[in-house]
Scaffold this active site. Sequence first.
Site, PDB file in Angstrom:
ATOM      1  CE  LYS A 132      -2.235  -0.992   3.818  1.00 32.37           C
ATOM      2  NZ  LYS A 132      -1.676  -2.277   4.273  1.00 32.37           N
ATOM      3  NE  ARG A 170      -4.282  -1.542   9.972  1.00 36.27           N
ATOM      4  CZ  ARG A 170      -3.218  -1.065   9.325  1.00 36.27           C
ATOM      5  NH1 ARG A 170      -3.213   0.148   8.852  1.00 36.27           N
ATOM      6  NH2 ARG A 170      -2.169  -1.823   9.138  1.00 36.27           N
ATOM      7  NE  ARG A 214       7.513  -2.283   5.917  1.00 33.00           N
ATOM      8  CZ  ARG A 214       6.195  -2.122   5.841  1.00 33.00           C
ATOM      9  NH1 ARG A 214       5.632  -1.769   4.694  1.00 33.00           N
ATOM     10  NH2 ARG A 214       5.432  -2.339   6.884  1.00 33.00           N
ATOM     11  NE  ARG A 249       6.475   0.154  10.026  1.00 36.75           N
ATOM     12  CZ  ARG A 249       5.330  -0.024   9.397  1.00 36.75           C
ATOM     13  NH1 ARG A 249       5.126   0.563   8.235  1.00 36.75           N
ATOM     14  NH2 ARG A 249       4.390  -0.775   9.925  1.00 36.75           N
ATOM     15  NE  ARG A 307       2.563  -4.780  11.317  1.00 35.73           N
ATOM     16  CZ  ARG A 307       3.727  -4.683  10.667  1.00 35.73           C
ATOM     17  NH1 ARG A 307       4.820  -5.244  11.163  1.00 35.73           N
ATOM     18  NH2 ARG A 307       3.791  -4.049   9.531  1.00 35.73           N
TER      19      ARG A 307
HETATM   20  P1  ADP Z   1       1.239  -2.025   7.957  1.00 36.83           P
HETATM   21  O1  ADP Z   1       0.016  -1.917   7.112  1.00 36.83           O
HETATM   22  O2  ADP Z   1       2.427  -2.494   7.177  1.00 36.83           O
HETATM   23  O3  ADP Z   1       1.032  -2.781   9.230  1.00 36.83           O
HETATM   24  P2  ADP Z   1       0.896   0.722   8.857  1.00 36.83           P
HETATM   25  O4  ADP Z   1       1.918   1.788   8.837  1.00 36.83           O
HETATM   26  O5  ADP Z   1      -0.328   0.928   8.029  1.00 36.83           O
HETATM   27  O6  ADP Z   1       1.682  -0.592   8.415  1.00 36.83           O
HETATM   28  O7  ADP Z   1       0.407   0.446  10.363  1.00 36.83           O
HETATM   29  C1  ADP Z   1       1.312   0.210  11.416  1.00 36.83           C
HETATM   30  C2  ADP Z   1       0.537   0.041  12.722  1.00 36.83           C
HETATM   31  O8  ADP Z   1      -0.165   1.258  13.034  1.00 36.83           O
HETATM   32  C3  ADP Z   1      -0.544  -1.031  12.723  1.00 36.83           C
HETATM   33  O9  ADP Z   1      -0.026  -2.305  13.045  1.00 36.83           O
HETATM   34  C4  ADP Z   1      -1.491  -0.516  13.821  1.00 36.83           C
HETATM   35  O10 ADP Z   1      -1.008  -0.786  15.108  1.00 36.83           O
HETATM   36  C5  ADP Z   1      -1.425   0.989  13.634  1.00 36.83           C
HETATM   37  N1  ADP Z   1      -2.500   1.501  12.730  1.00 36.83           N
HETATM   38  C6  ADP Z   1      -2.311   2.072  11.509  1.00 36.83           C
HETATM   39  N2  ADP Z   1      -3.490   2.421  10.957  1.00 36.83           N
HETATM   40  C7  ADP Z   1      -4.445   2.054  11.849  1.00 36.83           C
HETATM   41  C8  ADP Z   1      -5.863   2.116  11.871  1.00 36.83           C
HETATM   42  N3  ADP Z   1      -6.562   2.651  10.849  1.00 36.83           N
HETATM   43  N4  ADP Z   1      -6.526   1.638  12.946  1.00 36.83           N
HETATM   44  C9  ADP Z   1      -5.868   1.127  13.988  1.00 36.83           C
HETATM   45  N5  ADP Z   1      -4.536   1.007  14.039  1.00 36.83           N
HETATM   46  C10 ADP Z   1      -3.819   1.471  12.988  1.00 36.83           C
END
Ligand code: ADP
Length: 190
Positions: A14, A89, A128, A134, A146
Amino acid sequence: MFNIILFGPPGSGKGTQSENLIRKYGLKHLSTGDLLRSEISRQTPLGTEAKNFMDKGQLVPDEVVIGMISSALDTNPQAVGFLFDGFPRTEAQAEALDKLLKLKNTEIHVVLALQVSEGELVKRLLGRGLTSGRSDDTNEEVIRARIHEYNKKTSVVADYYGRFDKVKKIEGEGSVDDIFTALCKEINLQ
Ligand code: ADP
């Protein structure tokens, strides 16, 4: 306004494809992951709260991310459209987003859902983690958590938008360019 959700599990590409899409279509990129990491690096109270969840691979509470998105929408009144990445999400987040967009007389036009197998996701995320800095990408247990959260709480978001016939599935394995071309084809059909 033209609004897109780029949807898919962690590691589905994404972030990479968002960069390409915003460049091509001039959309405002709203990534809740990026917004949360910025709160963490600025050591805000919101960041401190969110970090506890993110470090364990759990979702941050709905009200926290919905509040962040609400203010991001308000601070970008001139946007030609938004690209939502990593949001919504949960079904509650999707419902909240629909309401917020309705207040602005707009809506989600299409949900582009990247399809990637679990084995490939874990491989990409661990890869990554070697360079991203990260911490949630370096530990396989956190990565699996996750993906588990995604399967349990996030995949239903596709069903939610499916009820409005807004979901387009895109093969997410292959070259970055080929996937980008497939995404653009779908957007140009809208
Ligand atoms: P990835 O999709 O690779 O896990 P992101 O940067 O989108 O990476 O998200 C990292 C973390 O941030 C998630 O594991 C979660 O803990 C939190 N997070 C991100 N977006 C949301 C969301 N919309 N709702 C709840 N938690 C979120």
